[in-house]
Every structure is written in structure tokens, then in C-alpha cells.
Design a protein around this motif. Sequence first.
Motif, PDB file in Angstrom:
ATOM      1  N   THR A 443      60.186   0.021   5.876  1.00  0.00           N
ATOM      2  CA  THR A 443      61.641   0.042   6.026  1.00  0.00           C
ATOM      3  C   THR A 443      62.158   1.253   6.792  1.00  0.00           C
ATOM      4  O   THR A 443      63.296   1.259   7.244  1.00  0.00           O
ATOM      5  CB  THR A 443      62.300   0.035   4.649  1.00  0.00           C
ATOM      6  OG1 THR A 443      61.899   1.219   3.940  1.00  0.00           O
ATOM      7  CG2 THR A 443      61.868  -1.194   3.846  1.00  0.00           C
ATOM      8  N   LEU A 445      62.820   3.945   5.388  1.00  0.00           N
ATOM      9  CA  LEU A 445      63.563   4.756   4.433  1.00  0.00           C
ATOM     10  C   LEU A 445      62.662   5.850   3.860  1.00  0.00           C
ATOM     11  O   LEU A 445      61.453   5.862   4.082  1.00  0.00           O
ATOM     12  CB  LEU A 445      64.097   3.877   3.298  1.00  0.00           C
ATOM     13  CG  LEU A 445      65.059   2.743   3.684  1.00  0.00           C
ATOM     14  CD1 LEU A 445      65.486   1.975   2.444  1.00  0.00           C
ATOM     15  CD2 LEU A 445      66.286   3.295   4.409  1.00  0.00           C
ATOM     16  N   ARG A 493      60.465  -8.735   6.627  1.00  0.00           N
ATOM     17  CA  ARG A 493      61.630  -8.635   7.518  1.00  0.00           C
ATOM     18  C   ARG A 493      62.921  -8.592   6.709  1.00  0.00           C
ATOM     19  O   ARG A 493      63.880  -7.906   7.076  1.00  0.00           O
ATOM     20  CB  ARG A 493      61.640  -9.812   8.493  1.00  0.00           C
ATOM     21  CG  ARG A 493      60.475  -9.794   9.478  1.00  0.00           C
ATOM     22  CD  ARG A 493      60.600 -10.898  10.501  1.00  0.00           C
ATOM     23  NE  ARG A 493      59.472 -10.887  11.442  1.00  0.00           N
ATOM     24  CZ  ARG A 493      59.331 -11.734  12.440  1.00  0.00           C
ATOM     25  NH1 ARG A 493      60.227 -12.707  12.630  1.00  0.00           N
ATOM     26  NH2 ARG A 493      58.284 -11.647  13.250  1.00  0.00           N
ATOM     27  N   ALA A 496      63.290  -5.121   5.474  1.00  0.00           N
ATOM     28  CA  ALA A 496      63.746  -4.243   6.554  1.00  0.00           C
ATOM     29  C   ALA A 496      65.240  -4.421   6.803  1.00  0.00           C
ATOM     30  O   ALA A 496      65.965  -3.461   7.071  1.00  0.00           O
ATOM     31  CB  ALA A 496      62.942  -4.510   7.820  1.00  0.00           C
ATOM     32  N   GLU A 497      65.720  -5.679   6.712  1.00  0.00           N
ATOM     33  CA  GLU A 497      67.147  -5.941   6.907  1.00  0.00           C
ATOM     34  C   GLU A 497      67.954  -5.333   5.763  1.00  0.00           C
ATOM     35  O   GLU A 497      69.050  -4.794   5.971  1.00  0.00           O
ATOM     36  CB  GLU A 497      67.399  -7.443   6.997  1.00  0.00           C
ATOM     37  CG  GLU A 497      68.861  -7.831   7.152  1.00  0.00           C
ATOM     38  CD  GLU A 497      69.471  -7.329   8.455  1.00  0.00           C
ATOM     39  OE1 GLU A 497      70.713  -7.206   8.530  1.00  0.00           O
ATOM     40  OE2 GLU A 497      68.715  -7.050   9.410  1.00  0.00           O
ATOM     41  N   ALA A 499      67.160  -2.673   4.099  1.00  0.00           N
ATOM     42  CA  ALA A 499      67.207  -1.237   4.378  1.00  0.00           C
ATOM     43  C   ALA A 499      68.264  -0.903   5.409  1.00  0.00           C
ATOM     44  O   ALA A 499      68.998   0.090   5.287  1.00  0.00           O
ATOM     45  CB  ALA A 499      65.834  -0.765   4.850  1.00  0.00           C
ATOM     46  N   GLN A 500      68.358  -1.758   6.450  1.00  0.00           N
ATOM     47  CA  GLN A 500      69.361  -1.523   7.487  1.00  0.00           C
ATOM     48  C   GLN A 500      70.771  -1.606   6.911  1.00  0.00           C
ATOM     49  O   GLN A 500      71.654  -0.812   7.250  1.00  0.00           O
ATOM     50  CB  GLN A 500      69.167  -2.543   8.615  1.00  0.00           C
ATOM     51  CG  GLN A 500      70.132  -2.390   9.776  1.00  0.00           C
ATOM     52  CD  GLN A 500      69.964  -1.043  10.480  1.00  0.00           C
ATOM     53  OE1 GLN A 500      68.874  -0.492  10.521  1.00  0.00           O
ATOM     54  NE2 GLN A 500      71.054  -0.508  11.006  1.00  0.00           N
ATOM     55  N   ARG A 501      70.990  -2.571   6.005  1.00  0.00           N
ATOM     56  CA  ARG A 501      72.327  -2.718   5.419  1.00  0.00           C
ATOM     57  C   ARG A 501      72.641  -1.569   4.464  1.00  0.00           C
ATOM     58  O   ARG A 501      73.802  -1.171   4.342  1.00  0.00           O
ATOM     59  CB  ARG A 501      72.416  -4.064   4.697  1.00  0.00           C
ATOM     60  CG  ARG A 501      72.354  -5.240   5.663  1.00  0.00           C
ATOM     61  CD  ARG A 501      72.722  -6.541   5.007  1.00  0.00           C
ATOM     62  NE  ARG A 501      72.680  -7.643   5.975  1.00  0.00           N
ATOM     63  CZ  ARG A 501      73.105  -8.880   5.718  1.00  0.00           C
ATOM     64  NH1 ARG A 501      73.583  -9.170   4.528  1.00  0.00           N
ATOM     65  NH2 ARG A 501      73.035  -9.811   6.647  1.00  0.00           N
ATOM     66  N   ARG A 503      71.738   1.497   4.935  1.00  0.00           N
ATOM     67  CA  ARG A 503      72.196   2.576   5.818  1.00  0.00           C
ATOM     68  C   ARG A 503      73.630   2.316   6.294  1.00  0.00           C
ATOM     69  O   ARG A 503      74.433   3.246   6.445  1.00  0.00           O
ATOM     70  CB  ARG A 503      71.266   2.700   7.033  1.00  0.00           C
ATOM     71  CG  ARG A 503      69.844   3.145   6.716  1.00  0.00           C
ATOM     72  CD  ARG A 503      69.125   3.496   8.004  1.00  0.00           C
ATOM     73  NE  ARG A 503      67.695   3.736   7.811  1.00  0.00           N
ATOM     74  CZ  ARG A 503      66.763   2.826   7.981  1.00  0.00           C
ATOM     75  NH1 ARG A 503      67.103   1.596   8.366  1.00  0.00           N
ATOM     76  NH2 ARG A 503      65.499   3.101   7.765  1.00  0.00           N
ATOM     77  N   GLN A 504      73.932   1.047   6.535  1.00  0.00           N
ATOM     78  CA  GLN A 504      75.235   0.689   7.107  1.00  0.00           C
ATOM     79  C   GLN A 504      76.368   0.914   6.111  1.00  0.00           C
ATOM     80  O   GLN A 504      77.451   1.394   6.485  1.00  0.00           O
ATOM     81  CB  GLN A 504      75.203  -0.766   7.572  1.00  0.00           C
ATOM     82  CG  GLN A 504      76.526  -1.262   8.164  1.00  0.00           C
ATOM     83  CD  GLN A 504      76.424  -2.713   8.608  1.00  0.00           C
ATOM     84  OE1 GLN A 504      75.349  -3.317   8.598  1.00  0.00           O
ATOM     85  NE2 GLN A 504      77.550  -3.277   9.003  1.00  0.00           N
TER      86      GLN A 504
END
Length: 598
Positions: A443, A445, A493, A496-497, A499-501, A503-504
Motif C-alpha cells: 500500500t 503506507l 488492488r 491499495a485503493e 490506502a489511497q482513499r 490519504r485523501q
Amino acid sequence: MPASRHTASAFLASLPGLLLMLCLSLNSQLVEANTRLGDSTAPQDLYGLVDFLADPQGTLTLDDVRAANAPFSASLTRRDLSFGYVQGAIWLRLPLQSEASETRIWRLELNYASLDEVRLYDVGADGVRESRSGDTVPYAERSIGHRYPVFEIVLQPGEQRTLYLRVDSRGSMTLSGGLMSLRDFEQHSQNGYLVHAIYFGVLIALGLYNLLLFLALRERPFLNYVLFMFAFALSVLSLNGLGAQYLWSQAAPWSNRMLPVSLTSAALLSVVFARSFLDTRQWLPRWDKGLLALCIAIAAAVLATILLPVQRALQLMSLTGLIATLTLLLTSFVCVGYRVPGARLFALAWLMLLTGAVLLALRNFALIPSNFLTLYAMQIGSGLEMILLSFALAARFNELKRQREAALQLNEQILAKRVTERTQALEQANQRLSELALQDPLTGLANRTALQQHLDQALARSVRRNELLAVMLIDLDGFKPINDQHGHEFGDRVLAEVAQRLRQYLRDADLPARLGGDEFVVICENVQSAEHARDLAKRLLEGLDTPMYLEDRAVRVGASIGIVLSHGSDDATTLIRQADAAMYRAKAEGRNRVQLAP
């Protein structure tokens, strides 16, 4: 009877009679006056405060000097408290009276380390307190652990005490010193140690520098210079009491003889150094024979300082030092006339040392006053001399340095370039390894290690700033079916998504980390309240609940979030365990919700 009265009146009215009565009155006041010490009394110089009594046979006892007819004299009748080389003992008397509002501690210091034995008899209403110090007293047995003879005086409010100091020394009877409060003494002592630390720091730096030059160039003058500096440093250590404090604290009798032996050895090595530096065998053959004879004579003097009584050894030391310094100064002047390389700087350096040696010797013989300049004349002169001699050695080999400079410069540039390249590559590799060691590979992170480090630091900041800290443990709802239906690669995946959210939807100061599997942890600092923490968690739930479009597939995952709040007093493991329990309560209550730990 009237005639007698008239005679007495006439006598008192006469000028000689008035002067006599005035002198008797002043003398009585001086004898009976106490030194008054208040709460803010500044440091006092012993000169002018104490009375002194010579004891040439050294047989007087405390009872003898306390007698009413003891012939003490005021110190103001002398130029200072430097008595030179005298036989027997010297007694000092100092009456004190406290005007302080509370119990005060004072320190009495004699600022000459080469006093053999100093005994203090502190006489008061409670009797006599006896203590001792001096360079023949083992360091552990001294009244106060210090390079100088120092004594502690404790005065109760309004208390009167009389101090009797008995000083016995085979060396110079330099009894200058001061009386000061404990606070003033500590500051005064620190300043003294700082001066000596700077002095010896300069000597060590110069010694190591010239030793390295000797190892590199194999030129004998560098080694002779280092040996001379080493012997001289030992003599200064002995002169100022630092050697007895740090190097030979258990060898008190040797400490008393270390000064004449080391300083006379330094005189011998100075002549050896001068012969090699000035190359007198080539430039001044006749002078060289005289210097060789001087070396033999001083070597005999070194042996004599070991065998003679200490007082004679000290006198021989002073005489030898003066003869050696004057001889080398005259030799250097002759070498200047012959244009010997480095002779000018050598002459100037030896002139500095001669000035310090002369001042020290004259002070030891009580021919000049004892003050800061005469007390530290040897250190000041020798420090300047050592620096100038180092410059002279460098100037002597300046031509050889210029010849090698061109070849070395190119090699240094190539080496510096290679070192720079290697350093940059190593820094980049270390930075990359550090990032990988603290990062979850899937991820991106923070991993468990980074989480632990950051949480410990965040807890410390929370305590320091008195701020609220929130730890959120997030467990995905519905992830296992996605993983089973679409495969582990697709599941990765999704993670990973997620993790991206994270951060967002988190603040810039918050730290998201992957704990393992589909569990995540978020550390939120500077949280205003429990409701504020809930709002942050609900924002995350809304962001995670939004459908994800991956590989033309739409999937949705929820999350159960457990929150624990702390002001930094808890440890990291406890907080994560409490957040985990709160998360399981959220799952038990229906999933996809936030639960705050009690």
C-alpha cells in the motif's frame, strides 16, 4: 596632684602624644575587628584581612598562637602575602562574624597549589574544627577536593569564629587567596578550570600536530619539540595542582617533588630541542659544544632535584630554568645574525618564555608582588612560546611543503571527487533502505515499525503540548468475499485503493498505517474533542463506502472503526489494544460504523 594633672594634659595636648594615642587606638581596633560577612558580601582578598605570625622553628601550637600575647602582625604591613622561601611555618589569623540572615557556607582559598600542608583550625563557641589540605596531603584526604588548598567555613547568623591557618611548605610561601561565598567560589573555580582547559587544549593540539609531522617527515626537531612540550605540560600540571587532582592523586609525597623534577627536565629538553632546531652543530660549532655541556649540567640538576630536599630542589629548578632560558635566548640572537632558518621566530618565542620564567622566579623569591599576572606568567609566556615554536617549525619546512603541494593537489581533487560520489551514492542507498524498512510494500503506507515509532513520538508530543490524541483502528467490512470471488491479486488492488482513499480523506498531519491483512491504523494528533474524532472517522467511512471501479468492476467495502483517545499517558500497545476492542464492538453492533472506546 594639680601638677600631675597639668603634666598629663600637656602631654596629651602635644602632637607626639596625640599620634601615639591614635596609633594605639587604631592598633586595638585592627586586632579586635572582625571581618563581617553578610548575605551579599562580595569575595574578599585575604591581604588586608588576615594577620600573620612567623614560626621559624615550626614548633608553635594552636594554644600558643591563641594566647593574648601572640605577636601577630597585620598583613597591611607587608606588600603582599608572598613570603618567598622561608624556614618553618607561617600562621594566618582571620576573625569572622556573620551578619547574614541565615546559615551561610563560605570557602577560603589559597591560590597557590605548591603548598606542602595547610591546616585550618576553625575556632568558635562549639570548640575547634580542624581540617587540612596541600600537595603532600592525598587528594582524598583534603578538606575540599580542589587543585588549590580550599576550606569550607559554615557560619550561623550572628556567629563569631576565628580561623587559624598553619602553612608549612618547603617551596615558596605564597599565601595569597580569598574568602568568598559558596556561589562565588563555584563561579570563580569554573573560570579557573576553563582557563587551564583552554591552555592545555592548545598544548595538546600543538603536540599532536607536531607529532604527526614527525611521523610524516621523520625530522628530529618535531619529536624534540613534542618531548619538551610534554615535560613542560607536566610541570604546569604540577604548578597548578591539576596533576595532583587528576593524574597522581594517590602519590602525595611525589606530588611535592613533581614540580622541580618536571620543570628541570623541561629545561633539559628545551636545550636538546634548540640544538636540533637551530642546527648549531653546522652553523655554530663552538656554541654547540657549550650547549652540549649545558645539557650534561642540567641532566645532573634533574638527578639533584630527585635527591635534594624539596626546598633546595625548587630553588635549583628556578635557577636552572633561568640559566637555560637566557642561554637559549642569546644563542637564538646569534643565529639570527647568521641567518639560520627559523631563528627569528625561535628568539621571539624564547623571549616570551623568558619573561614568564623571570616573573615566576621573582615572585617565588618574594621580590615582586603575587597577582594574576605573576601567578600565571609561566602559562601565558609558555603558551605564546609553544605557538611561536610551532610556527617556526612549520616555516622551517615550508619549502618542502611547496614542492609537494602541486602533486598532492591533483591527488586530493581526484580523491575528493571519488569520496563525494561514493558519499552521495551511499546516502541515496541508505535513504532508500530506510524508506523500505518503514514502508508497507503493497500500500505504500507506514508499516508496523514506522507506526510504533510515530505513535511513541506522538504520545510524547501530546504530553508536552497537552493535546488530545486519537488512535483509530479500521477493519474492512466485506473484503473477504471480494478476495474470495475475484482473487488475491484483485484484493491487493482493493487494499491499495483503500490506502489511497485514507490519504485523501485524512488531514495532512495524520498518519495512516497498515497493521496487516485488511486492518489499518490512523493516528490523529491535535484532536479537539471526542466529537471531533468521531467526525474524522465518519468522513473516512463515507470515503471508503464510495464504490471502487477496478478492472471494469465496481466493488464496495465498508469499515468498522474503533477509536481511543489519550492525552499521552498511555503506552502504544495499550492504545492499539483498546482501539481494537472498540472496533469489534462496532462490528457487533452492525458493522460500517464508529465506536469510541470508554
